[in-house]
Design a protein around this motif. Sequence first.
Motif, PDB file in Angstrom:
ATOM      1  N   HIS A  61       0.829  -1.196   0.000  1.00  0.00           N
ATOM      2  CA  HIS A  61       0.000   0.000   0.000  1.00  0.00           C
ATOM      3  C   HIS A  61       0.868   1.254   0.000  1.00  0.00           C
ATOM      4  N   ASP A  62       1.939   1.262   0.795  1.00  0.00           N
ATOM      5  CA  ASP A  62       2.833   2.415   0.855  1.00  0.00           C
ATOM      6  C   ASP A  62       3.503   2.687  -0.490  1.00  0.00           C
ATOM      7  N   HIS A  63       3.727   1.625  -1.264  1.00  0.00           N
ATOM      8  CA  HIS A  63       4.417   1.773  -2.547  1.00  0.00           C
ATOM      9  C   HIS A  63       3.453   1.729  -3.732  1.00  0.00           C
ATOM     10  N   ARG A  64       2.177   1.998  -3.479  1.00  0.00           N
ATOM     11  CA  ARG A  64       1.182   1.882  -4.544  1.00  0.00           C
ATOM     12  C   ARG A  64       1.407   2.899  -5.655  1.00  0.00           C
ATOM     13  N   GLY A  65       2.086   4.007  -5.343  1.00  0.00           N
ATOM     14  CA  GLY A  65       2.316   5.035  -6.348  1.00  0.00           C
ATOM     15  C   GLY A  65       3.631   4.892  -7.090  1.00  0.00           C
ATOM     16  N   ASP A  66       4.415   3.859  -6.758  1.00  0.00           N
ATOM     17  CA  ASP A  66       5.702   3.670  -7.432  1.00  0.00           C
ATOM     18  C   ASP A  66       5.493   3.354  -8.912  1.00  0.00           C
ATOM     19  N   ALA A  67       6.459   3.773  -9.729  1.00  0.00           N
ATOM     20  CA  ALA A  67       6.420   3.413 -11.144  1.00  0.00           C
ATOM     21  C   ALA A  67       6.601   1.907 -11.284  1.00  0.00           C
ATOM     22  N   HIS A  68       5.831   1.289 -12.173  1.00  0.00           N
ATOM     23  CA  HIS A  68       5.884  -0.150 -12.369  1.00  0.00           C
ATOM     24  C   HIS A  68       6.515  -0.483 -13.718  1.00  0.00           C
ATOM     25  N   ARG A  69       7.326  -1.530 -13.711  1.00  0.00           N
ATOM     26  CA  ARG A  69       7.952  -2.007 -14.936  1.00  0.00           C
ATOM     27  C   ARG A  69       7.386  -3.376 -15.288  1.00  0.00           C
ATOM     28  N   PRO A  70       7.229  -3.688 -16.568  1.00  0.00           N
ATOM     29  CA  PRO A  70       6.831  -5.058 -16.954  1.00  0.00           C
ATOM     30  C   PRO A  70       7.972  -6.019 -16.676  1.00  0.00           C
ATOM     31  N   LEU A  71       7.639  -7.278 -16.416  1.00  0.00           N
ATOM     32  CA  LEU A  71       8.666  -8.281 -16.178  1.00  0.00           C
ATOM     33  C   LEU A  71       9.486  -8.512 -17.441  1.00  0.00           C
ATOM     34  N   SER A  72      10.765  -8.750 -17.259  1.00  0.00           N
ATOM     35  CA  SER A  72      11.649  -9.054 -18.373  1.00  0.00           C
ATOM     36  C   SER A  72      11.276 -10.399 -18.988  1.00  0.00           C
ATOM     37  N   ASN A  73      11.580 -10.571 -20.258  1.00  0.00           N
ATOM     38  CA  ASN A  73      11.342 -11.859 -20.915  1.00  0.00           C
ATOM     39  C   ASN A  73      12.256 -12.946 -20.372  1.00  0.00           C
ATOM     40  N   ARG A  74      13.390 -12.543 -19.830  1.00  0.00           N
ATOM     41  CA  ARG A  74      14.337 -13.503 -19.256  1.00  0.00           C
ATOM     42  C   ARG A  74      14.631 -13.094 -17.822  1.00  0.00           C
ATOM     43  N   LEU A  75      14.211 -13.913 -16.879  1.00  0.00           N
ATOM     44  CA  LEU A  75      14.476 -13.658 -15.467  1.00  0.00           C
ATOM     45  C   LEU A  75      15.708 -14.452 -15.037  1.00  0.00           C
ATOM     46  N   GLN A  76      16.551 -13.847 -14.210  1.00  0.00           N
ATOM     47  CA  GLN A  76      17.790 -14.479 -13.789  1.00  0.00           C
ATOM     48  C   GLN A  76      17.788 -14.731 -12.293  1.00  0.00           C
TER      49      GLN A  76
END
Length: 244
Positions: A61-76
Amino acid sequence: MPFTPLCPSCRQPADVRRFAATGGGTLELDLCFACQGLWFDPQENTRLAPAAVLQLFELLHDHRGDAHRPLSNRLQCPRCAKALVKGYDVAQGGRYVTYRCAARHGRFSTFGAFMVEKGFVRHLSTLEIEALARRVGTIACTSCGGAVDIRNDHACPYCRSALSLLDPQAVDKALARHGRAAQQSAAQADERSPDALADALIALERNRAREERERQRERLEGRQSDQFDLVAAGIEFVWSLLRR
């Protein structure tokens, strides 16, 4: 040299937070609020104490306003840097996506998938889906984050998960299963019609989006998305009732 965990998706330094563990002690979990994901070392996802769930809700809830990024196609893997393997699990909350290290260093879950795993969601009814569809077009899948055209699909076309919602009654029942409901005293949701629920969710999500745009006007200028974030709306909905 001290080890600095990195997010499996964006490879930026993770936010390490300490949570209470079942049976005493604490766990250190690696979170990325931008990618909305958590990294669990082996068995950590099963050792998180119920009391820590409200702490996690508060963080989200505290971070609800943070910018969101889509997940990468390759997770490491943050431990060995090898590619994580995408898979599916089934829990009481439904089907969800998880990403595992083949060398057994741990697993990565989105916030939504973790809530499905722990049973803090319930599936939307057909009437509720139809009520939302009259108001919005696209939502983000709670399980995998994929875009779902709710007007045409009543399940995620990518992971086939049922459309789910973080819900106070589901939270309370899950806490009871974990043996700590009495201490949490989670507020029970009123009986709501599908239309009333849809209106409440959309109002909360629009308020959240408006706050985000105001805080990050320059960054978001010209790149506004009309996708409805069901996870964010659910978190806001649950938190507003739990904190009454």
